[in-house]
Design an enzyme around this catalytic site. Sequence first.
Site: not given
Ligand code: PGA
Length: 250
Positions: A9, A11, A95, A97, A167, A173, A213
Amino acid sequence: MRKNIVAGNWKMNKTLQEGVALATELKNALATKPNCEVVIGTPFIHLATVSELLKGSCIEVAAENCANKASGAYTGEVSAAMVASTGATYCILGHSERRAYYGETYEILKDKVLLALENNLKPIFCIGEVKEEREANKQNEVVKAQLEGSVFNLSAEDFGKLVLAYEPVWAIGTGLTASPEQAQEIHAYIRSLVSDKYGKEVAENCSILYGGSCNGKNAAGLFANADIDGGLIGGAALKCEDFKAIIDAF
Ligand code: PGA
């Protein structure tokens, strides 16, 4: 049997040129077919070029979102039909976000999932609790409500086209990963919810990815668990060697 999948992803990262460079690097690095399905989720503007570039390779392409309307006067939106017309085959939906920053409710996500399916896109539907909910031991309630609110309306046949991604928001992140035990426990719970709703066969065939992460160091420990069928990868999907290290965990 269900598929193992490693999905990136990106982003809101990478210009078109940078995205093309990364996709090209990945295509070359994965010239020998890996032991899992590989998907890259890119911003809308990359989709057509990257899909064309990866045609015939083992890498599938995903959008990171789609509109909750089919077409019309919705300035700035991108429909599921438009996504599908680029050659992308997956669509990341729900997601955290999108839920947190763009007000995506259960109802909005329900419509997005239906439109993605109508256009033959496979949704990667994300669920997961925030830190306060985990601290209050409410993670099971949260993921159950997210499934009931947006995807448990589907027929068993349509539900079977979904990939789920657990998630935990506190792990996205942040460098904090759910331990393999924590992840396995809730993945097994999610699968039990699917089984209660759609039966054992649908549940056994449902790929449930872990995200938050995930990296080349912790992926093997996570993927070794019975109910963890791969990962949804943010930060570590932005560099070919980091992403490849996760794929190589399978
Ligand atoms: P990350 O993000 O691997 O940077 O923690 C995962 C995601 O948001 O899909």
